[in-house]
Design a protein around this motif. Structure first.
Motif, short mmCIF file in Angstrom:
data_model
loop_
_atom_site.label_atom_id
_atom_site.label_comp_id
_atom_site.label_asym_id
_atom_site.label_seq_id
_atom_site.Cartn_x
_atom_site.Cartn_y
_atom_site.Cartn_z
N GLU A 121 -96.48 21.01 -30.96
CA GLU A 121 -96.92 20.02 -31.96
C GLU A 121 -96.45 18.65 -31.49
O GLU A 121 -95.28 18.44 -31.25
CB GLU A 121 -96.30 20.37 -33.33
CG GLU A 121 -96.29 19.25 -34.34
CD GLU A 121 -97.41 19.38 -35.39
OE1 GLU A 121 -98.31 20.22 -35.20
OE2 GLU A 121 -97.34 18.63 -36.37
N TRP A 122 -97.40 17.74 -31.34
CA TRP A 122 -97.04 16.40 -30.92
C TRP A 122 -96.25 15.71 -32.03
O TRP A 122 -96.58 15.87 -33.22
CB TRP A 122 -98.29 15.58 -30.60
CG TRP A 122 -98.93 16.02 -29.33
CD1 TRP A 122 -99.87 17.00 -29.19
CD2 TRP A 122 -98.65 15.54 -28.02
NE1 TRP A 122 -100.20 17.14 -27.86
CE2 TRP A 122 -99.46 16.26 -27.12
CE3 TRP A 122 -97.78 14.57 -27.52
CZ2 TRP A 122 -99.44 16.05 -25.75
CZ3 TRP A 122 -97.77 14.34 -26.16
CH2 TRP A 122 -98.59 15.07 -25.28
N PRO A 123 -95.24 14.92 -31.64
CA PRO A 123 -94.40 14.26 -32.64
C PRO A 123 -95.20 13.40 -33.62
O PRO A 123 -94.80 13.21 -34.75
CB PRO A 123 -93.47 13.38 -31.79
CG PRO A 123 -93.46 14.01 -30.45
CD PRO A 123 -94.82 14.63 -30.26
N CYS A 124 -96.35 12.88 -33.19
CA CYS A 124 -97.12 11.98 -34.03
C CYS A 124 -98.10 12.72 -34.94
O CYS A 124 -98.71 12.12 -35.83
CB CYS A 124 -97.92 11.02 -33.16
SG CYS A 124 -98.95 11.90 -31.97
N ALA A 125 -98.25 14.04 -34.71
CA ALA A 125 -99.31 14.78 -35.41
C ALA A 125 -99.16 14.71 -36.93
O ALA A 125 -100.14 14.57 -37.65
CB ALA A 125 -99.34 16.22 -34.94
N GLY A 126 -97.91 14.79 -37.38
CA GLY A 126 -97.66 14.74 -38.83
C GLY A 126 -98.15 13.44 -39.43
O GLY A 126 -98.85 13.43 -40.44
N SER A 127 -97.83 12.32 -38.78
CA SER A 127 -98.21 11.02 -39.34
C SER A 127 -99.71 10.80 -39.26
O SER A 127 -100.30 10.12 -40.09
CB SER A 127 -97.43 9.91 -38.65
OG SER A 127 -98.16 9.37 -37.57
N ARG A 145 -101.95 13.23 -39.56
CA ARG A 145 -102.50 14.03 -40.67
C ARG A 145 -102.30 13.33 -42.00
O ARG A 145 -103.14 13.42 -42.89
CB ARG A 145 -101.83 15.41 -40.68
CG ARG A 145 -102.52 16.42 -39.77
CD ARG A 145 -102.10 17.82 -40.11
NE ARG A 145 -100.68 18.02 -39.85
CZ ARG A 145 -100.17 18.47 -38.70
NH1 ARG A 145 -100.98 18.75 -37.70
NH2 ARG A 145 -98.88 18.63 -38.55
N LYS A 146 -101.15 12.64 -42.13
CA LYS A 146 -100.87 11.94 -43.38
C LYS A 146 -101.92 10.87 -43.68
O LYS A 146 -102.15 10.50 -44.82
CB LYS A 146 -99.47 11.32 -43.32
CG LYS A 146 -98.49 11.95 -44.31
CD LYS A 146 -97.10 11.36 -44.15
CE LYS A 146 -96.11 12.43 -43.70
NZ LYS A 146 -94.88 11.86 -43.13
N GLN A 147 -102.57 10.36 -42.61
CA GLN A 147 -103.65 9.37 -42.80
C GLN A 147 -104.95 10.03 -43.22
O GLN A 147 -105.97 9.36 -43.38
CB GLN A 147 -103.91 8.61 -41.48
CG GLN A 147 -102.75 7.78 -40.99
CD GLN A 147 -103.06 7.13 -39.64
OE1 GLN A 147 -104.17 6.68 -39.41
NE2 GLN A 147 -102.08 7.09 -38.76
N LYS A 158 -108.04 14.75 -39.49
CA LYS A 158 -107.89 16.14 -39.04
C LYS A 158 -108.05 16.21 -37.53
O LYS A 158 -109.13 15.94 -37.01
CB LYS A 158 -108.95 17.02 -39.72
CG LYS A 158 -108.85 18.49 -39.34
CD LYS A 158 -110.05 19.25 -39.90
CE LYS A 158 -110.22 20.57 -39.21
NZ LYS A 158 -109.23 21.57 -39.63
#
Lengths: 141, 141
Positions: free
Chosen positions: A112-118, A120-122, A125
């Motif tokens: 999981e890329w470190p930025c993936a969470g942020s 998705r928050k936008q 998908k």
DNA sequence: CATCATAATGCAACTAAGTTGCATCTGTCA
DNA sequence: TGACAGATGCAACTTAGTTGCATTATGATG
């Protein structure tokens, strides 16, 4: 030379409401036989060399079908022409900015890329990602 | 609105044997003012809207000059048109495959990619890399 | 196995991004 | 301020990719 992977892909395409055809098989085989992404012009050239001249419209439409059915993917490595490769093992590329040569590479990526969470928050998908290295190959240095 | 970054870039371009010109400054300013990579057509449109009609040849040649002098970089996110952004802080993009929208993102990357060593061993000199995420944006879902 | 709807194919004409040659204008520097 | 070289515009061109239309071939169905 029969190819199980290609045969399976053609069966799968059949299930999607498309048909089998010699040209479809040859275009798929061209892409499968290459160790790097290739263009529509490359495919036309490869078929012509084997004595199977083929209209460019057919190739472009075929690429569209193969893309829709998830057999190939378009990669963005240069703007002047689209390149295609078989969908399969996830991998990346090194691109020579001097001669344009493109090769596959394997990269150990985080699950999981470190930025993936942020991202998705936008509300975005993530479906796919690309990681490409640009530079100068051994031949060109 | 004066822009130090642009002024500095123009001075630097001057040192490379190129000249200052109103159009050069406006094209650079267009790219600098956008929060995403833009195309030649975008630039022509932006200038036209400000009453500065400008020939497409000039824009393409200017983009070439700005690229050569290291002020902008071409990014490969779609094949139908080249996109350009200011060279500066290293960053990446998320691309909506539905509407084509492109946004910057920040990614915490490793200082050295695990594959970099093996790429160099092939004699390939890495100059740059790209990491892009493709998917569907919040608007399109 | 014959029929038929529809997919596949080719052709010609078209679109749009980007390029080139040439004439003219303009910024820079001696 | 004069001259050289870079900047600009225009028109014509190149090339990747698309579209409409007519023809052919595949495969599902009775």
């Amino acid at each position: 030379m029969p190819n199980k992977k290609i045969d399976h892909a053609l069966e799968d395409i059949l299930k999607c409401g498309f048909r089998k055809s010699a040209l479809r098989e040859m275009i798929l085989a061209s892409i499968a036989s290459s160790d790097r992404p290739i263009s529509a012009a490359d495919i036309i050239g490869m078929l012509a060399k084997k004595g199977n001249a083929c209209n460019k419209t057919t190739v472009y439409r075929e690429l569209e079908t193969l893309k829709k059915t998830g057999k190939i993917k378009e990669v963005f490595l240069r703007n002047d022409r689209a390149l295609y490769e078989l969908v399969g093992s996830h991998h990346h590329h090194i691109v020579c900015i001097s001669c344009g040569d493109i090769r596959h590479i394997d990269v150990h990526e985080p699950a999981e890329w470190p930025c993936a969470g942020s991202i998705r928050k936008q509300g975005f998908k993530i479906i796919d990602h690309s990681l490409e290295f640009f530079g100068v190959c051994g031949q060109c240095r």
